[in-house]
Design a protein around this motif. Structure first.
Motif, PDB file in Angstrom:
ATOM      1  N   SER A   1       1.475   3.461  10.513  1.00  0.00           N
ATOM      2  CA  SER A   1       1.922   2.236  11.140  1.00  0.00           C
ATOM      3  C   SER A   1       1.493   2.195  12.610  1.00  0.00           C
ATOM      4  O   SER A   1       1.318   1.161  13.184  1.00  0.00           O
ATOM      5  CB  SER A   1       3.436   2.125  11.045  1.00  0.00           C
TER       6      SER A   1
ATOM      7  N   GLU B   1       7.763   2.681   6.603  1.00  0.00           N
ATOM      8  CA  GLU B   1       8.430   3.970   6.503  1.00  0.00           C
ATOM      9  C   GLU B   1       8.392   4.518   5.082  1.00  0.00           C
ATOM     10  O   GLU B   1       9.029   5.501   4.765  1.00  0.00           O
ATOM     11  CB  GLU B   1       9.877   3.837   6.978  1.00  0.00           C
TER      12      GLU B   1
ATOM     13  N   ARG C   1      18.358  12.288   3.140  1.00  0.00           N
ATOM     14  CA  ARG C   1      18.774  12.215   4.535  1.00  0.00           C
ATOM     15  C   ARG C   1      19.314  10.797   4.756  1.00  0.00           C
ATOM     16  O   ARG C   1      19.062   9.909   3.946  1.00  0.00           O
ATOM     17  CB  ARG C   1      17.585  12.501   5.460  1.00  0.00           C
ATOM     18  N   PRO C   2      20.058  10.586   5.843  1.00  0.00           N
ATOM     19  CA  PRO C   2      20.583   9.243   6.076  1.00  0.00           C
ATOM     20  C   PRO C   2      19.452   8.227   6.229  1.00  0.00           C
ATOM     21  O   PRO C   2      18.410   8.563   6.800  1.00  0.00           O
ATOM     22  CB  PRO C   2      21.358   9.385   7.387  1.00  0.00           C
ATOM     23  N   VAL C   3      19.638   7.036   5.699  1.00  0.00           N
ATOM     24  CA  VAL C   3      18.674   5.958   5.926  1.00  0.00           C
ATOM     25  C   VAL C   3      19.221   5.124   7.069  1.00  0.00           C
ATOM     26  O   VAL C   3      20.299   4.556   6.994  1.00  0.00           O
ATOM     27  CB  VAL C   3      18.485   5.097   4.661  1.00  0.00           C
ATOM     28  N   ARG C   4      18.461   5.097   8.181  1.00  0.00           N
ATOM     29  CA  ARG C   4      18.936   4.510   9.425  1.00  0.00           C
ATOM     30  C   ARG C   4      18.587   3.039   9.533  1.00  0.00           C
ATOM     31  O   ARG C   4      17.646   2.571   8.901  1.00  0.00           O
ATOM     32  CB  ARG C   4      18.315   5.263  10.609  1.00  0.00           C
ATOM     33  N   SER C   5      19.295   2.365  10.412  1.00  0.00           N
ATOM     34  CA  SER C   5      19.022   0.965  10.715  1.00  0.00           C
ATOM     35  C   SER C   5      17.540   0.777  11.015  1.00  0.00           C
ATOM     36  O   SER C   5      16.967   1.526  11.791  1.00  0.00           O
ATOM     37  CB  SER C   5      19.863   0.557  11.919  1.00  0.00           C
ATOM     38  N   GLY C   6      16.929  -0.216  10.401  1.00  0.00           N
ATOM     39  CA  GLY C   6      15.522  -0.490  10.671  1.00  0.00           C
ATOM     40  C   GLY C   6      14.574   0.226   9.737  1.00  0.00           C
ATOM     41  O   GLY C   6      13.394  -0.088   9.695  1.00  0.00           O
ATOM     42  N   GLN C   7      15.054   1.186   8.968  1.00  0.00           N
ATOM     43  CA  GLN C   7      14.170   1.875   8.026  1.00  0.00           C
ATOM     44  C   GLN C   7      14.117   1.092   6.716  1.00  0.00           C
ATOM     45  O   GLN C   7      15.108   0.508   6.300  1.00  0.00           O
ATOM     46  CB  GLN C   7      14.667   3.295   7.765  1.00  0.00           C
TER      47      GLN C   7
ATOM     48  N   PRO D   1      24.183   8.437   3.617  1.00  0.00           N
ATOM     49  CA  PRO D   1      24.584   7.074   3.936  1.00  0.00           C
ATOM     50  C   PRO D   1      23.389   6.149   4.183  1.00  0.00           C
ATOM     51  O   PRO D   1      22.308   6.607   4.531  1.00  0.00           O
ATOM     52  CB  PRO D   1      25.390   7.245   5.234  1.00  0.00           C
TER      53      PRO D   1
ATOM     54  N   SER E   1      22.605   2.919   6.523  1.00  0.00           N
ATOM     55  CA  SER E   1      23.197   2.210   7.651  1.00  0.00           C
ATOM     56  C   SER E   1      22.980   0.714   7.581  1.00  0.00           C
ATOM     57  O   SER E   1      22.030   0.248   6.958  1.00  0.00           O
ATOM     58  CB  SER E   1      22.585   2.714   8.948  1.00  0.00           C
ATOM     59  N   SER E   2      23.822   0.008   8.280  1.00  0.00           N
ATOM     60  CA  SER E   2      23.654  -1.417   8.471  1.00  0.00           C
ATOM     61  C   SER E   2      22.297  -1.661   9.121  1.00  0.00           C
ATOM     62  O   SER E   2      21.948  -1.005  10.092  1.00  0.00           O
ATOM     63  CB  SER E   2      24.800  -1.890   9.355  1.00  0.00           C
TER      64      SER E   2
ATOM     65  N   ARG F   1      25.834   0.522   3.698  1.00  0.00           N
ATOM     66  CA  ARG F   1      26.085  -0.554   4.645  1.00  0.00           C
ATOM     67  C   ARG F   1      24.869  -1.455   4.849  1.00  0.00           C
ATOM     68  O   ARG F   1      24.937  -2.435   5.558  1.00  0.00           O
ATOM     69  CB  ARG F   1      26.485   0.024   6.016  1.00  0.00           C
TER      70      ARG F   1
ATOM     71  N   GLU G   1      25.335  -5.231   3.317  1.00  0.00           N
ATOM     72  CA  GLU G   1      25.083  -6.536   3.940  1.00  0.00           C
ATOM     73  C   GLU G   1      24.560  -7.532   2.914  1.00  0.00           C
ATOM     74  O   GLU G   1      24.777  -8.728   3.034  1.00  0.00           O
ATOM     75  CB  GLU G   1      24.036  -6.388   5.048  1.00  0.00           C
TER      76      GLU G   1
ATOM     77  N   ARG H   1      24.752   0.739  16.546  1.00  0.00           N
ATOM     78  CA  ARG H   1      23.637   0.302  15.712  1.00  0.00           C
ATOM     79  C   ARG H   1      22.298   0.671  16.348  1.00  0.00           C
ATOM     80  O   ARG H   1      21.374   1.129  15.670  1.00  0.00           O
ATOM     81  CB  ARG H   1      23.696  -1.208  15.491  1.00  0.00           C
TER      82      ARG H   1
ATOM     83  N   ASP I   1      21.574   4.223  15.819  1.00  0.00           N
ATOM     84  CA  ASP I   1      21.182   4.444  14.443  1.00  0.00           C
ATOM     85  C   ASP I   1      19.699   4.132  14.253  1.00  0.00           C
ATOM     86  O   ASP I   1      18.950   4.875  13.626  1.00  0.00           O
ATOM     87  CB  ASP I   1      22.043   3.545  13.557  1.00  0.00           C
ATOM     88  N   ARG I   2      19.273   3.026  14.853  1.00  0.00           N
ATOM     89  CA  ARG I   2      17.866   2.632  14.782  1.00  0.00           C
ATOM     90  C   ARG I   2      17.003   3.709  15.429  1.00  0.00           C
ATOM     91  O   ARG I   2      15.958   4.079  14.909  1.00  0.00           O
ATOM     92  CB  ARG I   2      17.691   1.301  15.518  1.00  0.00           C
TER      93      ARG I   2
ATOM     94  N   LEU J   1      17.682   6.834  15.732  1.00  0.00           N
ATOM     95  CA  LEU J   1      17.662   8.014  14.867  1.00  0.00           C
ATOM     96  C   LEU J   1      16.610   7.861  13.765  1.00  0.00           C
ATOM     97  O   LEU J   1      15.921   8.822  13.417  1.00  0.00           O
ATOM     98  CB  LEU J   1      19.045   8.234  14.253  1.00  0.00           C
ATOM     99  N   GLY J   2      16.491   6.648  13.253  1.00  0.00           N
ATOM    100  CA  GLY J   2      15.470   6.386  12.237  1.00  0.00           C
ATOM    101  C   GLY J   2      14.078   6.616  12.805  1.00  0.00           C
ATOM    102  O   GLY J   2      13.212   7.202  12.144  1.00  0.00           O
TER     103      GLY J   2
ATOM    104  N   SER K   1      11.060   9.454  11.858  1.00  0.00           N
ATOM    105  CA  SER K   1       9.816   9.035  11.206  1.00  0.00           C
ATOM    106  C   SER K   1       8.618   8.994  12.145  1.00  0.00           C
ATOM    107  O   SER K   1       7.485   9.089  11.689  1.00  0.00           O
ATOM    108  CB  SER K   1      10.009   7.662  10.556  1.00  0.00           C
ATOM    109  N   LYS K   2       8.840   8.851  13.452  1.00  0.00           N
ATOM    110  CA  LYS K   2       7.676   8.625  14.314  1.00  0.00           C
ATOM    111  C   LYS K   2       7.439   9.728  15.334  1.00  0.00           C
ATOM    112  O   LYS K   2       6.587   9.585  16.197  1.00  0.00           O
ATOM    113  CB  LYS K   2       7.840   7.284  15.043  1.00  0.00           C
TER     114      LYS K   2
ATOM    115  N   ILE L   1      29.884   6.478  10.971  1.00  0.00           N
ATOM    116  CA  ILE L   1      28.726   5.599  10.834  1.00  0.00           C
ATOM    117  C   ILE L   1      27.425   6.378  11.037  1.00  0.00           C
ATOM    118  O   ILE L   1      26.468   6.213  10.301  1.00  0.00           O
ATOM    119  CB  ILE L   1      28.799   4.437  11.843  1.00  0.00           C
TER     120      ILE L   1
ATOM    121  N   SER M   1      27.010   9.819  11.127  1.00  0.00           N
ATOM    122  CA  SER M   1      27.014  11.145  10.498  1.00  0.00           C
ATOM    123  C   SER M   1      26.044  12.116  11.186  1.00  0.00           C
ATOM    124  O   SER M   1      24.961  12.378  10.696  1.00  0.00           O
ATOM    125  CB  SER M   1      26.738  11.072   8.998  1.00  0.00           C
TER     126      SER M   1
END
Lengths: 265, 269
Positions: free
Chosen positions: A124, A152, A164-170, A184, A186-187, A204, A227, B150, B153-154, B156-157, B161-162, B201, B203
């Motif tokens: 990307s 991703e 692993r956790p799936v984070r916001s934006g993934q 988890p 995430s939102s 979420r 959501e 939030r 969280d973003r 952390l993603g 990945s990057k 939220i 974790s």
């Protein structure tokens, strides 16, 4: 593509002769459906594809699609591109390019004005770099850089397990299979699968099962706070999910075109 | 080889720079050779928080562009011999940070130091991705409110990945959560998310909880990292954070509301 403002670096010292540029070249990435050819029989492709399109016509109408050739038997034979393009266009899709083909297949595709797209290895980051920094290949896709998979989720085919956790934006997409997430979601995260989706942590984010129109796909989760849930194009947003189901173990499935969310055990 | 720690968050104004200064000073005070780098090119603040703004000659971008060598740009802290600051440039923009340039500087720093603390700019754009790209550890600074959670969280993603570790398939970045500006009173009144809510939220391993404190603002204004103010709650909490990062097992403090007497009201740090 959005019209860009004039970048700072443009020389304004001579406003009389200096014209503001009319455009700016940019690279951008897109998520496109990929039609992965498994056989050369285009009639069979049409016979299988038509009912899918019927199930989710909105999804396919005017949708740019990429034809993946990598799964065809190696000795191959030629793909009847004119017929294939005709079939896809007839079903409302816009074939834009091919990927993973042999030299001859690429030649044939080029003759049909299909772009030859790079493999999944393209990250990307590379796609996000300004156009000018990369030497544009002779047969560039017409619509800038086309990235056929979510950023991703590099070209995964078949069932997929995420521990692993799936984070916001993934975004995670299990093409042609089920998706299982142990942690988890995430939102702001998005899960997609052509088959079922299982989530064991709190859910979420957004979940889309049966992305290609599989009506029998289901979503299973232990703690529903999503959501959006969707099966084969039928969806419900958080607001329309009954409050008494939130935080519970549920399954989401289609029952005669009605999306149902039922508590489990 | 030094360990590279990125202090990041996504959202602005949550306390990244304060935390970076505290982390760097805390590590250096414990005898580790530490350098703290400001990645916020164009909006530099670390030099102010560290109190070295009047000693900046060359900066990070000068080093990347080969206009100065590292020794010319590094500023030794007056309070602690094993701490150096590498300030950001205020006159350039973030595009001046090239992956090759940053990588080279970090590699050179890594030879003479134990820890490299990277103070990330807000956002998830180029500056922030450059700050986290080479990291071994990440401290995600979060305020106990939904938008900050939030954004963390973003981030952390993106870390998973990057980063270089993700791209090379190495062991992933070790992620830590630091809750800042925590107000036990407001949590009790239901106006703020509690530690458990945020933990639930995100974790993530909790590295510390820093209470909301006037001491942080005072310290910033004076250019003294708050970790040096051991009379204040925030200073003590930051010291705990550094100790936990280095492997000590300490209980979380300042989570409960205090009953304030007239004296503690008067002399509150």
């Amino acid at each position: 593509m959005a019209v860009q403002t004039v970048p700072d670096s443009v020389d304004h010292s001579n406003p009389g002769t200096q014209k503001a540029p009319a455009f700016e070249l940019r690279a951008s990435s897109f998520t496109l459906p990929v039609i992965r050819l498994l056989a050369l029989d285009i009639d069979a492709v049409e016979a299988e594809l038509a009912p899918k399109v019927e199930q989710a016509p909105g999804f396919f109408q005017n949708a740019p699609v990429v034809i993946e050739l990598g799964a065809l038997p190696p000795q191959g034979g030629s793909v009847a591109f004119p017929q294939l393009v005709g079939v896809l266009r007839g079903l409302g899709m816009i074939p834009v390019g091919v990927r993973g083909g042999s030299t001859q297949q690429n030649e044939a595709a080029r003759a049909m004005e299909l772009a030859i797209l790079g493999d999944n290895g393209r990250t990307s980051r590379a796609a996000a770099e300004p156009w000018a920094e990369r030497a544009a290949p002779a047969a560039s896709p017409p619509a800038a850089e086309v990235q056929a998979q979510p950023a991703e989720a590099p070209g995964h085919v078949g069932s997929l397990l995420i521990d692993r956790p799936v984070r916001s934006g993934q975004r995670i997409y299990a093409a042609g299979g089920d998706l299982t997430v142990v942690g988890p979601v995430s939102s702001g995260a998005e899960l997609m699968a052509d088959g079922n989706i299982h989530v064991y942590g709190p859910l979420r984010g957004r979940v889309i099962a049966g992305l290609q129109g599989d009506l029998s796909a289901r979503i299973f989760c232990r703690d529903l706070q999503a959501e959006l849930v969707s099966v084969a194009g039928h969806y419900r947003v958080s607001e329309n999910i009954p409050a008494e189901l939130k935080g519970h173990s549920v399954q989401v499935f289609l029952d005669h075109d009605v999306l149902r969310i039922e508590p489990m055990g | 080889m030094a360990r590279t720690i990125v202090i990041t968050s996504g959202k602005g104004g949550v306390g990244k720079t304060t935390t970076a200064a505290a982390m760097a000073m805390g590590l250096a005070q414990r005898g580790h050779r530490t350098v703290v780098i400001d990645f916020d090119v164009g909006l530099r603040n670390l030099d102010l928080i560290m109190g070295c703004e009047r000693r900046v000659v060359y900066d990070f971008v000068n080093v990347i562009n080969g206009e100065a060598n590292l020794n010319q740009a590094l500023i030794r802290d007056k309070r602690c011999d094993s701490l150096y600051v590498l300030p950001a440039s205020q006159t350039r923009d973030k595009e001046a940070l090239t992956p090759e340039g940053v990588g080279k500087v970090l590699e050179e720093l890594s030879k003479g130091h134990d820890y490299i603390v990277c103070d990330s700019p807000a956002g998830i754009e180029h500056g922030a991705t450059m700050a986290m790209y080479f990291a071994d550890d990440a401290v995600v600074v979060t305020n106990p409110e939904v938008s900050s959670v939030r954004d963390s969280d973003r981030m952390l993603g993106i870390l998973s990945s990057k980063s270089r570790r993700a791209k090379q398939g190495d062991e992933p970045i070790k992620e830590h959560l630091l809750l800042t500006r925590y107000s036990a009173d407001r949590v009790e009144r239901g106006e703020m998310l509690g530690v458990d809510d945020v933990q639930e939220i995100l974790s993530l391993n909790l590295l510390g909880v820093i209470p909301e404190s006037q001491a942080v603002l005072n310290a910033s204004n004076a250019g003294i990292p708050v970790v040096l103010d051991n009379a204040s709650n925030a200073g003590q909490a930051y010291n705990d954070m550094v100790a936990r990062y280095l492997g000590e097992d300490l209980p979380m403090r300042f989570l409960a509301t205090e009953r304030k007497g007239i004296f503690s009201r008067l002399f509150r740090g």
